[in-house]
Motif scaffolding. Structure first.
Motif, PDB file in Angstrom:
ATOM      1  N   GLN A   3       0.828  -1.192   0.000  1.00  0.00           N
ATOM      2  CA  GLN A   3       0.000   0.000   0.000  1.00  0.00           C
ATOM      3  C   GLN A   3       0.869   1.251   0.000  1.00  0.00           C
ATOM      4  O   GLN A   3       2.043   1.232   0.350  1.00  0.00           O
ATOM      5  CB  GLN A   3      -0.914   0.024   1.216  1.00  0.00           C
ATOM      6  N   LEU A   4       0.237   2.336  -0.423  1.00  0.00           N
ATOM      7  CA  LEU A   4       0.827   3.657  -0.338  1.00  0.00           C
ATOM      8  C   LEU A   4       0.040   4.411   0.719  1.00  0.00           C
ATOM      9  O   LEU A   4      -1.190   4.359   0.748  1.00  0.00           O
ATOM     10  CB  LEU A   4       0.737   4.372  -1.686  1.00  0.00           C
ATOM     11  N   VAL A   5       0.733   5.120   1.565  1.00  0.00           N
ATOM     12  CA  VAL A   5       0.090   5.820   2.668  1.00  0.00           C
ATOM     13  C   VAL A   5       0.479   7.290   2.623  1.00  0.00           C
ATOM     14  O   VAL A   5       1.659   7.633   2.719  1.00  0.00           O
ATOM     15  CB  VAL A   5       0.500   5.212   4.030  1.00  0.00           C
ATOM     16  N   GLU A   6      -0.538   8.128   2.492  1.00  0.00           N
ATOM     17  CA  GLU A   6      -0.306   9.571   2.475  1.00  0.00           C
ATOM     18  C   GLU A   6      -0.455  10.140   3.881  1.00  0.00           C
ATOM     19  O   GLU A   6      -1.228   9.637   4.695  1.00  0.00           O
ATOM     20  CB  GLU A   6      -1.312  10.280   1.557  1.00  0.00           C
ATOM     21  N   SER A   7       0.252  11.218   4.129  1.00  0.00           N
ATOM     22  CA  SER A   7       0.113  11.930   5.399  1.00  0.00           C
ATOM     23  C   SER A   7       0.415  13.404   5.162  1.00  0.00           C
ATOM     24  O   SER A   7       0.968  13.776   4.118  1.00  0.00           O
ATOM     25  CB  SER A   7       1.067  11.349   6.449  1.00  0.00           C
ATOM     26  N   GLY A   8       0.051  14.229   6.121  1.00  0.00           N
ATOM     27  CA  GLY A   8       0.391  15.639   6.057  1.00  0.00           C
ATOM     28  C   GLY A   8      -0.736  16.552   5.651  1.00  0.00           C
ATOM     29  O   GLY A   8      -0.581  17.776   5.641  1.00  0.00           O
ATOM     30  N   TYR A  94      -3.944  12.400  -3.628  1.00  0.00           N
ATOM     31  CA  TYR A  94      -3.616  10.985  -3.706  1.00  0.00           C
ATOM     32  C   TYR A  94      -2.188  10.786  -4.204  1.00  0.00           C
ATOM     33  O   TYR A  94      -1.720  11.479  -5.103  1.00  0.00           O
ATOM     34  CB  TYR A  94      -4.547  10.270  -4.684  1.00  0.00           C
ATOM     35  N   CYS A  95      -1.565   9.775  -3.648  1.00  0.00           N
ATOM     36  CA  CYS A  95      -0.260   9.332  -4.101  1.00  0.00           C
ATOM     37  C   CYS A  95      -0.471   8.083  -4.951  1.00  0.00           C
ATOM     38  O   CYS A  95      -1.344   7.257  -4.650  1.00  0.00           O
ATOM     39  CB  CYS A  95       0.609   9.021  -2.889  1.00  0.00           C
ATOM     40  N   ALA A  96       0.326   7.930  -6.004  1.00  0.00           N
ATOM     41  CA  ALA A  96       0.178   6.790  -6.886  1.00  0.00           C
ATOM     42  C   ALA A  96       1.525   6.357  -7.424  1.00  0.00           C
ATOM     43  O   ALA A  96       2.474   7.150  -7.464  1.00  0.00           O
ATOM     44  CB  ALA A  96      -0.767   7.138  -8.039  1.00  0.00           C
ATOM     45  N   ALA A  97       1.594   5.094  -7.845  1.00  0.00           N
ATOM     46  CA  ALA A  97       2.851   4.535  -8.354  1.00  0.00           C
ATOM     47  C   ALA A  97       2.644   3.934  -9.732  1.00  0.00           C
ATOM     48  O   ALA A  97       1.643   3.252  -9.987  1.00  0.00           O
ATOM     49  CB  ALA A  97       3.377   3.469  -7.392  1.00  0.00           C
ATOM     50  N   LEU A  98       3.608   4.183 -10.603  1.00  0.00           N
ATOM     51  CA  LEU A  98       3.594   3.706 -11.982  1.00  0.00           C
ATOM     52  C   LEU A  98       4.931   3.046 -12.272  1.00  0.00           C
ATOM     53  O   LEU A  98       5.977   3.683 -12.126  1.00  0.00           O
ATOM     54  CB  LEU A  98       3.364   4.901 -12.922  1.00  0.00           C
ATOM     55  N   GLY A 114      -2.835   5.359  -3.023  1.00  0.00           N
ATOM     56  CA  GLY A 114      -3.104   5.500  -1.613  1.00  0.00           C
ATOM     57  C   GLY A 114      -4.565   5.844  -1.380  1.00  0.00           C
ATOM     58  O   GLY A 114      -5.346   5.998  -2.323  1.00  0.00           O
ATOM     59  N   GLN A 115      -4.918   5.979  -0.107  1.00  0.00           N
ATOM     60  CA  GLN A 115      -6.299   6.262   0.268  1.00  0.00           C
ATOM     61  C   GLN A 115      -6.640   7.740   0.108  1.00  0.00           C
ATOM     62  O   GLN A 115      -7.817   8.103   0.069  1.00  0.00           O
ATOM     63  CB  GLN A 115      -6.536   5.838   1.719  1.00  0.00           C
ATOM     64  N   GLY A 116      -5.630   8.574   0.052  1.00  0.00           N
ATOM     65  CA  GLY A 116      -5.860   9.999  -0.090  1.00  0.00           C
ATOM     66  C   GLY A 116      -5.800  10.728   1.241  1.00  0.00           C
ATOM     67  O   GLY A 116      -6.055  10.150   2.299  1.00  0.00           O
ATOM     68  N   THR A 117      -5.449  12.001   1.171  1.00  0.00           N
ATOM     69  CA  THR A 117      -5.416  12.847   2.350  1.00  0.00           C
ATOM     70  C   THR A 117      -6.074  14.185   2.006  1.00  0.00           C
ATOM     71  O   THR A 117      -5.817  14.753   0.938  1.00  0.00           O
ATOM     72  CB  THR A 117      -3.981  13.046   2.869  1.00  0.00           C
ATOM     73  N   GLN A 118      -6.929  14.647   2.890  1.00  0.00           N
ATOM     74  CA  GLN A 118      -7.694  15.857   2.625  1.00  0.00           C
ATOM     75  C   GLN A 118      -6.862  17.098   2.888  1.00  0.00           C
ATOM     76  O   GLN A 118      -6.212  17.223   3.944  1.00  0.00           O
ATOM     77  CB  GLN A 118      -8.949  15.896   3.501  1.00  0.00           C
TER      78      GLN A 118
END
Length: 123
Positions: A3-8, A94-98, A114-118
């Protein structure tokens, strides 16, 4: 689980700054380009910035000068520094990987998300 996890994310007044971070958990993204997208209510998801593992980066034309992207391959994190924020920057980011070296600008090119961060910018 990969998984990708966003924060901040969070709330900030117009003119302020935020730094978003994306961490890859359970997966190596060393051969992946990483991108940031955003989606505002009622709008389509749009490309913000992307960077490959060699440091090659692309920032959406409308965001150049305010948003920068960086990557730490050792820590497997990708950061998005946002400054001079405006209310229209309010969105879920959102963070994403390619896989590969090319930094895609279309969301359907990316394989992992990722799930996204508001991010909310008040006037």
């Amino acid at each position: 689980q990969d998984q990708l996890v966003e924060s901040g994310g969070g709330w900030v007044q117009a003119g302020g700054a935020l730094r978003l971070s994306c961490a890859a958990a359970g997966r190596t993204v060393s051969n992946y380009a990483m991108g940031w997208f955003r989606q505002a209510p009622g709008k389509e998801r749009e490309f913000v910035a992307g960077i490959n593992w060699l440091g090659g980066r692309t920032v959406a034309e409308s965001l150049k000068g305010r948003f920068t992207i960086s990557r730490d391959n050792a820590k497997i994190t990708v950061d998005l520094q946002m400054s001079s924020l405006k209310p229209e920057d309010t969105a879920v980011y959102y963070c994403a990987a390619l896989y590969g070296l090319r930094v895609g600008v279309k969301d359907d090119e990316y394989e992992y998300w990722g799930q996204g961060t508001q991010v909310t910018v008040s006037s």
